[in-house]
Design a protein around this motif. Sequence first.
Motif, PDB file in Angstrom:
ATOM      1  N   PRO A  23       8.262 -18.265   9.436  1.00  0.00           N
ATOM      2  CA  PRO A  23       7.415 -17.947   8.726  1.00  0.00           C
ATOM      3  C   PRO A  23       6.384 -18.425   9.389  1.00  0.00           C
ATOM      4  CG  PRO A  23       9.619 -19.373   7.467  1.00  0.00           C
ATOM      5  CD  PRO A  23       9.773 -19.160   9.278  1.00  0.00           C
ATOM      6  N   LEU A  24       6.430 -19.401  10.030  1.00  0.00           N
ATOM      7  CA  LEU A  24       5.753 -19.659  11.178  1.00  0.00           C
ATOM      8  C   LEU A  24       4.931 -18.728  12.141  1.00  0.00           C
ATOM      9  CD1 LEU A  24       6.388 -23.674  12.189  1.00  0.00           C
ATOM     10  CD2 LEU A  24       4.536 -23.120  10.714  1.00  0.00           C
ATOM     11  N   LEU A  25       5.179 -17.643  12.316  1.00  0.00           N
ATOM     12  CA  LEU A  25       5.065 -16.942  13.165  1.00  0.00           C
ATOM     13  C   LEU A  25       4.755 -15.602  11.925  1.00  0.00           C
ATOM     14  CD1 LEU A  25       7.443 -17.849  16.219  1.00  0.00           C
ATOM     15  CD2 LEU A  25       5.079 -17.778  15.910  1.00  0.00           C
ATOM     16  N   GLY A  26       5.027 -15.439  10.820  1.00  0.00           N
ATOM     17  CA  GLY A  26       4.902 -14.678   9.985  1.00  0.00           C
ATOM     18  C   GLY A  26       5.836 -13.503  10.309  1.00  0.00           C
ATOM     19  N   LEU A  27       7.442 -13.818  10.258  1.00  0.00           N
ATOM     20  CA  LEU A  27       7.961 -13.017  10.973  1.00  0.00           C
ATOM     21  C   LEU A  27       9.430 -13.483  10.133  1.00  0.00           C
ATOM     22  CD1 LEU A  27       8.069 -12.840  14.996  1.00  0.00           C
ATOM     23  CD2 LEU A  27       7.717 -11.016  12.886  1.00  0.00           C
ATOM     24  N   SER A  28      10.241 -12.498  10.365  1.00  0.00           N
ATOM     25  CA  SER A  28      11.706 -13.119   9.624  1.00  0.00           C
ATOM     26  C   SER A  28      12.295 -13.586  10.143  1.00  0.00           C
ATOM     27  CB  SER A  28      12.419 -11.890   8.775  1.00  0.00           C
ATOM     28  OG  SER A  28      13.003 -10.841   9.486  1.00  0.00           O
ATOM     29  N   PRO A  29      13.466 -14.568  10.276  1.00  0.00           N
ATOM     30  CA  PRO A  29      14.538 -14.675  10.889  1.00  0.00           C
ATOM     31  C   PRO A  29      15.021 -13.988  11.682  1.00  0.00           C
ATOM     32  CG  PRO A  29      14.963 -16.697   8.998  1.00  0.00           C
ATOM     33  CD  PRO A  29      13.350 -14.902   8.880  1.00  0.00           C
ATOM     34  N   ARG A  30      15.870 -12.525  11.357  1.00  0.00           N
ATOM     35  CA  ARG A  30      16.340 -11.797  11.846  1.00  0.00           C
ATOM     36  C   ARG A  30      15.332 -11.162  12.856  1.00  0.00           C
ATOM     37  NH1 ARG A  30      20.351  -7.923   9.510  1.00  0.00           N
ATOM     38  NH2 ARG A  30      20.806  -7.100  10.917  1.00  0.00           N
ATOM     39  N   GLN A  31      14.094 -11.041  12.434  1.00  0.00           N
ATOM     40  CA  GLN A  31      13.212 -10.390  13.881  1.00  0.00           C
ATOM     41  C   GLN A  31      12.936 -11.558  14.240  1.00  0.00           C
ATOM     42  OE1 GLN A  31       9.533  -9.739  10.351  1.00  0.00           O
ATOM     43  NE2 GLN A  31       9.541  -7.909  10.485  1.00  0.00           N
ATOM     44  N   LEU A  32      12.844 -12.618  14.577  1.00  0.00           N
ATOM     45  CA  LEU A  32      11.941 -13.683  15.692  1.00  0.00           C
ATOM     46  C   LEU A  32      13.203 -13.907  16.659  1.00  0.00           C
ATOM     47  CD1 LEU A  32      10.355 -15.410  17.189  1.00  0.00           C
ATOM     48  CD2 LEU A  32      11.406 -17.336  15.325  1.00  0.00           C
ATOM     49  N   SER A  33      14.749 -13.333  15.730  1.00  0.00           N
ATOM     50  CA  SER A  33      16.085 -13.699  16.988  1.00  0.00           C
ATOM     51  C   SER A  33      15.997 -12.131  17.481  1.00  0.00           C
ATOM     52  CB  SER A  33      17.010 -13.655  15.825  1.00  0.00           C
ATOM     53  OG  SER A  33      18.056 -13.791  16.095  1.00  0.00           O
ATOM     54  N   ARG A  34      16.082 -11.086  17.779  1.00  0.00           N
ATOM     55  CA  ARG A  34      15.174  -9.373  18.113  1.00  0.00           C
ATOM     56  C   ARG A  34      14.777 -10.322  18.906  1.00  0.00           C
ATOM     57  NH1 ARG A  34      13.578  -6.009  14.568  1.00  0.00           N
ATOM     58  NH2 ARG A  34      11.618  -5.885  15.891  1.00  0.00           N
ATOM     59  N   LEU A  35      13.128 -10.594  18.801  1.00  0.00           N
ATOM     60  CA  LEU A  35      12.426 -10.317  19.482  1.00  0.00           C
ATOM     61  C   LEU A  35      12.507 -11.140  20.805  1.00  0.00           C
ATOM     62  CD1 LEU A  35       9.647 -10.252  17.078  1.00  0.00           C
ATOM     63  CD2 LEU A  35      10.055  -8.591  19.018  1.00  0.00           C
ATOM     64  N   ILE A  36      13.306 -12.715  20.117  1.00  0.00           N
ATOM     65  CA  ILE A  36      13.205 -13.362  21.789  1.00  0.00           C
ATOM     66  C   ILE A  36      14.468 -13.274  22.498  1.00  0.00           C
ATOM     67  CG2 ILE A  36      14.321 -15.729  22.241  1.00  0.00           C
ATOM     68  CD1 ILE A  36      12.816 -16.627  19.329  1.00  0.00           C
ATOM     69  N   ALA A  37      15.766 -12.171  21.486  1.00  0.00           N
ATOM     70  CA  ALA A  37      16.844 -11.461  22.411  1.00  0.00           C
ATOM     71  C   ALA A  37      16.282 -10.498  23.318  1.00  0.00           C
ATOM     72  CB  ALA A  37      17.607 -11.033  21.073  1.00  0.00           C
ATOM     73  N   GLU A  38      15.129  -9.640  22.523  1.00  0.00           N
ATOM     74  CA  GLU A  38      14.821  -8.821  23.838  1.00  0.00           C
ATOM     75  C   GLU A  38      13.662  -9.203  25.136  1.00  0.00           C
ATOM     76  OE1 GLU A  38      12.872  -6.255  21.094  1.00  0.00           O
ATOM     77  OE2 GLU A  38      14.564  -5.046  20.111  1.00  0.00           O
ATOM     78  N   GLY A  39      13.718 -10.845  24.787  1.00  0.00           N
ATOM     79  CA  GLY A  39      12.606 -11.042  25.616  1.00  0.00           C
ATOM     80  C   GLY A  39      11.716 -10.491  25.528  1.00  0.00           C
TER      81      GLY A  39
END
Length: 80
Positions: A23-39
Amino acid sequence: MTQTLRDLCAQYPVHMPLRFAAPLLGLSPRQLSRLIAEGREPFRALGANIGLRQNYVRVYTGRLVRYLSGADLDEHPPVA
């Protein structure tokens, strides 16, 4: 640094759950997880995949705070 970020740093000195970081980044936890995993930048600099199958993502508190405050992520904080 705002009081919210100070509280998070006190509660999670090394890494924090996605449900607090996203939420601090304006994302859902799932979105943040995917973005980190994708690099994907700048998110890959905020966390890392943990585990052999990279099925767990960790968000590092210090890096997230530096990103939110506009500091350089490659810069190391001063040692106190």
